[in-house]
Motif scaffolding. Structure first.
Motif, PDB file in Angstrom:
ATOM      1  N   GLY A  52       0.811  -1.210   0.000  1.00  0.00           N
ATOM      2  CA  GLY A  52       0.000   0.000   0.000  1.00  0.00           C
ATOM      3  C   GLY A  52       0.845   1.260   0.000  1.00  0.00           C
ATOM      4  O   GLY A  52       2.007   1.255   0.437  1.00  0.00           O
ATOM      5  N   PRO A  53       0.292   2.366  -0.497  1.00  0.00           N
ATOM      6  CA  PRO A  53       1.006   3.646  -0.474  1.00  0.00           C
ATOM      7  C   PRO A  53       1.198   4.151   0.950  1.00  0.00           C
ATOM      8  O   PRO A  53       0.537   3.697   1.888  1.00  0.00           O
ATOM      9  N   GLU A  54       2.077   5.098   1.111  1.00  0.00           N
ATOM     10  CA  GLU A  54       2.404   5.597   2.443  1.00  0.00           C
ATOM     11  C   GLU A  54       1.254   6.355   3.093  1.00  0.00           C
ATOM     12  O   GLU A  54       1.212   6.488   4.317  1.00  0.00           O
ATOM     13  N   ASP A  55       0.317   6.842   2.277  1.00  0.00           N
ATOM     14  CA  ASP A  55      -0.800   7.583   2.871  1.00  0.00           C
ATOM     15  C   ASP A  55      -1.845   6.672   3.498  1.00  0.00           C
ATOM     16  O   ASP A  55      -2.841   7.127   4.060  1.00  0.00           O
ATOM     17  N   GLY A  56      -1.618   5.344   3.404  1.00  0.00           N
ATOM     18  CA  GLY A  56      -2.512   4.387   4.046  1.00  0.00           C
ATOM     19  C   GLY A  56      -3.838   4.216   3.348  1.00  0.00           C
ATOM     20  O   GLY A  56      -4.798   3.732   3.964  1.00  0.00           O
ATOM     21  N   SER A  57      -3.907   4.578   2.077  1.00  0.00           N
ATOM     22  CA  SER A  57      -5.174   4.479   1.352  1.00  0.00           C
ATOM     23  C   SER A  57      -5.490   3.078   0.867  1.00  0.00           C
ATOM     24  O   SER A  57      -6.575   2.826   0.362  1.00  0.00           O
ATOM     25  N   GLY A  58      -4.582   2.137   1.029  1.00  0.00           N
ATOM     26  CA  GLY A  58      -4.818   0.766   0.608  1.00  0.00           C
ATOM     27  C   GLY A  58      -4.242   0.483  -0.767  1.00  0.00           C
ATOM     28  O   GLY A  58      -4.068   1.389  -1.588  1.00  0.00           O
ATOM     29  N   SER A  59      -3.956  -0.773  -1.001  1.00  0.00           N
ATOM     30  CA  SER A  59      -3.341  -1.160  -2.272  1.00  0.00           C
ATOM     31  C   SER A  59      -4.367  -1.797  -3.194  1.00  0.00           C
ATOM     32  O   SER A  59      -5.392  -2.319  -2.757  1.00  0.00           O
ATOM     33  N   GLY A  60      -4.058  -1.759  -4.501  1.00  0.00           N
ATOM     34  CA  GLY A  60      -4.920  -2.410  -5.477  1.00  0.00           C
ATOM     35  C   GLY A  60      -4.914  -3.912  -5.309  1.00  0.00           C
ATOM     36  O   GLY A  60      -5.915  -4.583  -5.588  1.00  0.00           O
ATOM     37  N   ILE A  61      -3.804  -4.456  -4.822  1.00  0.00           N
ATOM     38  CA  ILE A  61      -3.699  -5.903  -4.637  1.00  0.00           C
ATOM     39  C   ILE A  61      -4.682  -6.370  -3.564  1.00  0.00           C
ATOM     40  O   ILE A  61      -5.362  -7.394  -3.718  1.00  0.00           O
ATOM     41  N   SER A  62      -4.784  -5.618  -2.480  1.00  0.00           N
ATOM     42  CA  SER A  62      -5.717  -5.999  -1.415  1.00  0.00           C
ATOM     43  C   SER A  62      -7.158  -5.874  -1.900  1.00  0.00           C
ATOM     44  O   SER A  62      -8.023  -6.663  -1.499  1.00  0.00           O
ATOM     45  N   ALA A  63      -7.431  -4.898  -2.779  1.00  0.00           N
ATOM     46  CA  ALA A  63      -8.778  -4.741  -3.321  1.00  0.00           C
ATOM     47  C   ALA A  63      -9.150  -5.941  -4.192  1.00  0.00           C
ATOM     48  O   ALA A  63     -10.277  -6.439  -4.142  1.00  0.00           O
ATOM     49  N   ILE A  64      -8.187  -6.413  -4.978  1.00  0.00           N
ATOM     50  CA  ILE A  64      -8.427  -7.589  -5.821  1.00  0.00           C
ATOM     51  C   ILE A  64      -8.650  -8.822  -4.947  1.00  0.00           C
ATOM     52  O   ILE A  64      -9.532  -9.648  -5.219  1.00  0.00           O
ATOM     53  N   TYR A  65      -7.844  -8.930  -3.886  1.00  0.00           N
ATOM     54  CA  TYR A  65      -8.014 -10.056  -2.967  1.00  0.00           C
ATOM     55  C   TYR A  65      -9.421 -10.044  -2.363  1.00  0.00           C
ATOM     56  O   TYR A  65     -10.097 -11.080  -2.324  1.00  0.00           O
ATOM     57  N   SER A  66      -9.856  -8.879  -1.891  1.00  0.00           N
ATOM     58  CA  SER A  66     -11.192  -8.774  -1.297  1.00  0.00           C
ATOM     59  C   SER A  66     -12.270  -9.149  -2.304  1.00  0.00           C
ATOM     60  O   SER A  66     -13.248  -9.835  -1.957  1.00  0.00           O
ATOM     61  N   LEU A  67     -12.095  -8.717  -3.540  1.00  0.00           N
ATOM     62  CA  LEU A  67     -13.066  -9.038  -4.580  1.00  0.00           C
ATOM     63  C   LEU A  67     -13.171 -10.544  -4.793  1.00  0.00           C
ATOM     64  O   LEU A  67     -14.263 -11.090  -4.963  1.00  0.00           O
ATOM     65  N   LEU A  68     -12.025 -11.223  -4.755  1.00  0.00           N
ATOM     66  CA  LEU A  68     -11.997 -12.657  -5.051  1.00  0.00           C
ATOM     67  C   LEU A  68     -12.548 -13.517  -3.915  1.00  0.00           C
ATOM     68  O   LEU A  68     -13.144 -14.562  -4.173  1.00  0.00           O
ATOM     69  N   VAL A  69     -12.325 -13.093  -2.677  1.00  0.00           N
ATOM     70  CA  VAL A  69     -12.691 -13.974  -1.555  1.00  0.00           C
ATOM     71  C   VAL A  69     -14.014 -13.626  -0.880  1.00  0.00           C
ATOM     72  O   VAL A  69     -14.593 -14.480  -0.207  1.00  0.00           O
ATOM     73  N   THR A  70     -14.506 -12.396  -1.056  1.00  0.00           N
ATOM     74  CA  THR A  70     -15.701 -11.999  -0.326  1.00  0.00           C
ATOM     75  C   THR A  70     -16.907 -12.844  -0.701  1.00  0.00           C
ATOM     76  O   THR A  70     -17.682 -13.278   0.173  1.00  0.00           O
ATOM     77  N   GLY A  71     -17.097 -13.111  -1.994  1.00  0.00           N
ATOM     78  CA  GLY A  71     -18.222 -13.932  -2.430  1.00  0.00           C
ATOM     79  C   GLY A  71     -18.182 -15.341  -1.865  1.00  0.00           C
ATOM     80  O   GLY A  71     -19.136 -15.780  -1.203  1.00  0.00           O
ATOM     81  N   PRO A  72     -17.091 -16.089  -2.100  1.00  0.00           N
ATOM     82  CA  PRO A  72     -17.012 -17.448  -1.552  1.00  0.00           C
ATOM     83  C   PRO A  72     -17.090 -17.495  -0.032  1.00  0.00           C
ATOM     84  O   PRO A  72     -17.720 -18.401   0.526  1.00  0.00           O
ATOM     85  N   MET A  73     -16.490 -16.522   0.644  1.00  0.00           N
ATOM     86  CA  MET A  73     -16.553 -16.525   2.104  1.00  0.00           C
ATOM     87  C   MET A  73     -17.955 -16.175   2.590  1.00  0.00           C
ATOM     88  O   MET A  73     -18.420 -16.714   3.603  1.00  0.00           O
ATOM     89  N   SER A  74     -18.650 -15.290   1.887  1.00  0.00           N
ATOM     90  CA  SER A  74     -20.036 -14.976   2.253  1.00  0.00           C
ATOM     91  C   SER A  74     -20.921 -16.205   2.089  1.00  0.00           C
ATOM     92  O   SER A  74     -21.792 -16.473   2.929  1.00  0.00           O
ATOM     93  N   LEU A  75     -20.682 -16.962   1.021  1.00  0.00           N
ATOM     94  CA  LEU A  75     -21.433 -18.196   0.811  1.00  0.00           C
ATOM     95  C   LEU A  75     -21.111 -19.214   1.904  1.00  0.00           C
ATOM     96  O   LEU A  75     -22.017 -19.847   2.466  1.00  0.00           O
ATOM     97  N   GLY A  76     -19.829 -19.368   2.223  1.00  0.00           N
ATOM     98  CA  GLY A  76     -19.432 -20.313   3.265  1.00  0.00           C
ATOM     99  C   GLY A  76     -19.996 -19.942   4.623  1.00  0.00           C
ATOM    100  O   GLY A  76     -20.446 -20.815   5.373  1.00  0.00           O
ATOM    101  N   TYR A  77     -20.011 -18.652   4.940  1.00  0.00           N
ATOM    102  CA  TYR A  77     -20.548 -18.232   6.236  1.00  0.00           C
ATOM    103  C   TYR A  77     -22.065 -18.395   6.276  1.00  0.00           C
ATOM    104  O   TYR A  77     -22.639 -18.681   7.335  1.00  0.00           O
ATOM    105  N   ALA A  78     -22.721 -18.214   5.123  1.00  0.00           N
ATOM    106  CA  ALA A  78     -24.156 -18.489   5.054  1.00  0.00           C
ATOM    107  C   ALA A  78     -24.433 -19.965   5.297  1.00  0.00           C
ATOM    108  O   ALA A  78     -25.365 -20.331   6.028  1.00  0.00           O
ATOM    109  N   MET A  79     -23.618 -20.838   4.711  1.00  0.00           N
ATOM    110  CA  MET A  79     -23.765 -22.280   4.927  1.00  0.00           C
ATOM    111  C   MET A  79     -23.543 -22.621   6.394  1.00  0.00           C
ATOM    112  O   MET A  79     -24.268 -23.442   6.974  1.00  0.00           O
TER     113      MET A  79
END
Length: 265
Positions: A52-79
């Motif tokens: 992430g940049p020094e201003d603490g705004s977050g990195s694009g890599i973490s945004a991609i990670y969140s995009l990839l795992v949020t759906g499957p984890m939401s489904l798993g937590y629903a199960m």
């Protein structure tokens, strides 16, 4: 337009159903929630720290990670929440089972996010309404793994017709517990999150028609042994139907015995 079931149970009753399902399983539910939060939050913090940049705004890599795992984890937590509420045998690893339907869970999350975003462009309130309209999608997918993405969205829209305000009130009813979690530095969330999840499953099961309240004062399921002052007791339709079948079998058995006695005489 298909008719849908209106959830008339009070928020107090829905929360009571949730607590009842967690009896003797609070620690187990908290552990599953901990695993869920670790996979959702910890990698994002690490990726932001490393890339992430020094201003603490977050990195694009973490945004991609969140995009990839949020759906499957939401489904798993629903199960996981469904298994807890319906008192099935399960394990904390069920929160990861959504990855078995990775493509569909990811697609559902993306489509939902796009729809909610488009409604939010109009005004904030339409966006909030849209979020509640699609709030049952992952529970529907958990119960029907072969359902299509758009079919899950349409089914959630149908089930939430006339029920969005009830869901909003249910979520709002946890605000006091949420404030208490702040004073525990967020640790209380490990117990609050599964409590909220199973209460939503109670809402979902009533809305889908598989769960109903046993009451002495209405026609859903009259149980003579339950007094009006007692809390509602829930019963799944298949269980009630099974009880009716057993009663019918007993009646037929008694009827046959009566006929045999008459023939002998």
């Amino acid at each position: 337009m298909d008719n849908n079931i209106i959830v008339n149970e009070s928020c107090k009753t829905l929360r009571a159903l949730g607590r009842e399902s967690l009896q003797n399983r609070w620690g187990f539910a908290a552990l599953g929630t901990l695993l869920y939060m670790i996979l959702i939050l910890v990698p994002v913090l690490v990726l932001d720290l490393l890339f992430g940049p020094e201003d603490g705004s977050g990195s694009g890599i973490s945004a991609i990670y969140s995009l990839l795992v949020t759906g499957p984890m939401s489904l798993g937590y629903a199960m996981f929440g469904i298994s807890l509420f319906r008192k099935r045998e399960t394990s904390v690893a069920e929160v990861f089972y959504g990855f078995e339907k990775f493509g569909k869970a990811l697609g559902l999350y993306i489509v939902m996010s796009i729809f909610i975003f488009l409604w939010t462009l109009l005004l904030i309130i339409p966006g909030i309404i849209a979020a509640y309209r699609y709030s049952l999608c992952f529970f529907i997918l958990a119960d029907n793994p072969n359902i299509g993405i758009m079919d899950a969205i349409r089914e959630s829209k149908r089930m939430m017709r006339g029920n969005k305000w009830k869901m909003f009130c249910l979520m709002l009813s946890f605000i006091g517990w949420g404030i208490l979690c702040i004073f525990t530095l967020g640790i209380g969330t490990l117990w609050l999150s599964p409590y909220m999840q199973v209460s939503v499953v109670a809402f979902y099961d009533i809305a889908r028609g598989s769960l109903r309240a046993r009451r002495i004062d209405d026609g859903f399921y009259k149980a003579p042994e339950i007094q009006p002052t007692e809390d509602p007791i829930t019963v799944y339709k298949e269980e009630a139907e099974g009880e009716n079948k057993e009663d019918n079998n007993e009646f037929k058995k008694d009827d046959n015995e009566f006929k045999e006695d008459n023939n002998e005489s």
